[in-house]
Scaffold this motif. Structure first.
Motif, short mmCIF file in Angstrom:
data_model
loop_
_atom_site.label_atom_id
_atom_site.label_comp_id
_atom_site.label_asym_id
_atom_site.label_seq_id
_atom_site.Cartn_x
_atom_site.Cartn_y
_atom_site.Cartn_z
N UNK A 213 -3.33 2.80 -14.03
CA UNK A 213 -2.75 2.47 -12.72
C UNK A 213 -1.29 2.05 -12.87
N UNK A 214 -1.03 1.32 -13.95
CA UNK A 214 0.29 0.76 -14.16
C UNK A 214 1.30 1.84 -14.56
N UNK A 215 0.86 2.82 -15.32
CA UNK A 215 1.80 3.79 -15.87
C UNK A 215 1.75 5.15 -15.18
N UNK A 216 0.76 5.37 -14.30
CA UNK A 216 0.64 6.68 -13.67
C UNK A 216 1.82 6.95 -12.74
N UNK A 217 2.45 5.87 -12.25
CA UNK A 217 3.61 6.02 -11.37
C UNK A 217 3.27 6.82 -10.13
N UNK A 218 2.20 6.46 -9.45
CA UNK A 218 1.96 7.06 -8.15
C UNK A 218 1.57 5.97 -7.15
N UNK A 219 1.92 6.20 -5.89
CA UNK A 219 1.59 5.26 -4.83
C UNK A 219 1.02 6.05 -3.66
N UNK A 220 -0.11 5.58 -3.12
CA UNK A 220 -0.73 6.28 -2.00
C UNK A 220 -0.58 5.41 -0.74
N UNK A 221 -0.17 6.05 0.35
CA UNK A 221 -0.09 5.30 1.62
C UNK A 221 -1.23 5.76 2.53
N UNK A 222 -1.56 4.93 3.53
CA UNK A 222 -2.61 5.33 4.47
C UNK A 222 -1.99 5.84 5.77
N UNK A 223 -0.68 6.06 5.76
CA UNK A 223 0.01 6.54 6.96
C UNK A 223 0.30 8.03 6.83
N UNK A 224 0.26 8.77 7.96
CA UNK A 224 0.52 10.22 7.88
C UNK A 224 1.99 10.50 7.59
N UNK A 225 2.26 11.75 7.23
CA UNK A 225 3.66 12.16 7.03
C UNK A 225 4.43 11.98 8.33
N UNK A 296 8.87 15.99 -14.65
CA UNK A 296 9.78 14.86 -14.90
C UNK A 296 9.65 14.37 -16.34
N UNK A 297 10.70 14.58 -17.12
CA UNK A 297 10.69 14.13 -18.53
C UNK A 297 11.40 12.78 -18.60
N UNK A 298 10.74 11.77 -18.07
CA UNK A 298 11.42 10.47 -17.99
C UNK A 298 10.66 9.40 -18.75
N UNK A 299 11.40 8.39 -19.16
CA UNK A 299 10.76 7.18 -19.65
C UNK A 299 10.41 6.34 -18.43
N UNK A 300 9.26 5.71 -18.50
CA UNK A 300 8.81 4.94 -17.35
C UNK A 300 9.49 3.58 -17.36
#
Ligand SMILES: C[S@@+](CC[C@H](N)C(=O)[O-])C[C@H]1O[C@@H](n2cnc3c(N)ncnc32)[C@H](O)[C@@H]1O
Length: 322
Positions: A213-225, A296-300
């Motif tokens: 969860x900490x490193x996946x780098x994703x966030x989900x919202x419950x609001x529509x686009x 994305x080839x990035x360091x977190x």
């Protein structure tokens, strides 16, 4: 054709667990700015009992070096495309390196470019942390003023002891070194020994690398686009402390279910360490998911994480739904 000697940022837990490269941990040596890799490959071949890690900021140099490593059949040399000014201390734990080498670094003689020198700013502290006590940093340069400047900066450090020589020879040399020696040009070598334990603060180690969860780098919202998609986006930026990020543009596409999908051009910097990448925005279960694009080839780093969270927050705010 892939090169398994290039380490990809997203796959690395920080600090690097060096034991993954060798079961009996050998001498660990870092080279900063290896250029075309000629010296590095010869040095690693001549020292098979050492694990050599190279950091280089130029992508073309990394590819040239990777080809040399493959041709030489070496397994004790791994390379990473990154800026050593920020990443040396993030990649390596305290007391983990036997030696750090730097051959003919770009001296950046103009004052306005001084901060680009690898040895600028927090280098002395970072070096004093990552070297083992008794370990050595070796800097070779053809610029006398630069050697004098680094000598002055590092001599003042409580955990480092510096010596300087101009009349030396070494078994492995670089292409320019041979040329300059043939022309009778003076070359200076600084040898810097770590004399006692020292530590520095790390930015990326705040993440729990064992928690997806900490490193996946994703966030989900419950609001529509938002109805007009990401029209609010270009040129939006944010900052927290010395972490900054900006969204400079985006591309739109639809997937096979006709769900909208966006790729957002993002630049994130932690202090001077800048990374460019795409964030992906996809509709998911009545809400929106913001995550690092697979390319994305990035360091977190903290700035990357803030960028993901900020984009998700802005999308939720723009949705018009409470
Ligand atoms: C003058 S070249 C020397 C190359 C090689 N060491 C040699 O002696 O032939 C300096 C190298 O350092 C790299 N470099 C400059 N700044 C860097 C940084 N912050 N982190 C990693 N590499 C860097 C450059 O891309 C370049 O390849």
């Amino acid at each position: 054709m892939g090169y398994n000697n290039i380490l990809s940022p997203r796959e690395l837990k920080l600090p690097l667990g060096l034991e993954r490269f060798s079961d009996k941990l050998p001498k660990v040596v870092l080279e900063i700015g290896f250029g075309n890799g000629e010296y590095t490959v010869k040095w690693a071949a001549a020292n098979p009992d050492s694990l050599v890690v190279g950091l280089e900021v130029s992508f073309s140099c990394v590819v040239r070096c990777a080809r040399r490593i493959k041709d030489a059949g070496l397994s004790n040399l791994k390379i990473i495309r990154t800026d050593a000014r920020f990443m040396m201390k993030e990649l390596f734990a305290d007391e983990s390196l036997d030696m750090v080498m730097m051959n003919f670094p770009c001296p950046w003689p103009k004052t306005r470019h001084a901060k680009r020198r690898v040895t600028a700013k927090e280098f002395a502290d970072s070096l004093a942390a990552v070297l083992k006590t008794g370990g050595v940093f070796e800097l070779v340069t053809d610029e006398e003023w630069y050697a004098a400047e680094v000598q002055k900066a590092l001599s003042g450090h409580e955990a480092l002891s510096v010596s300087c020589e101009t009349d030396f020879s070494r078994a492995v040399t670089t292409k320019y070194e041979r040329k300059w020696l043939a022309m009778g040009k003076k070359i200076t070598k600084l040898s810097v020994t770590k004399t006692k334990k020292f530590t520095v603060d790390r930015r990326t180690w705040k993440f729990d690398w064992n928690n997806e969860e900490d490193t996946a780098m994703h966030v989900k919202t419950r609001k529509p686009l938002p109805e007009d998609g990401l029209a609010f986006l270009p040129c939006v930026s944010g900052a927290v402390g010395d972490a900054r990020w900006a969204f400079s543009g985006y591309y739109t596409a639809a997937d096979e279910h006709n769900d909208k999908k966006f790729l957002v051009e993002t630049v994130a910097s932690d202090d001077e360490f800048e990374q460019r990448f795409y964030l992906k925005v996809v509709e998911r279960d009545e809400g929106v998911m913001v995550k690092l694009d697979g390319s994305a080839k990035v360091f977190l780093t903290p700035a990357v994480r803030f960028a993901v969270e900020d984009l998700a927050r802005r999308l939720a705010d723009a949705s018009g739904v409470n």
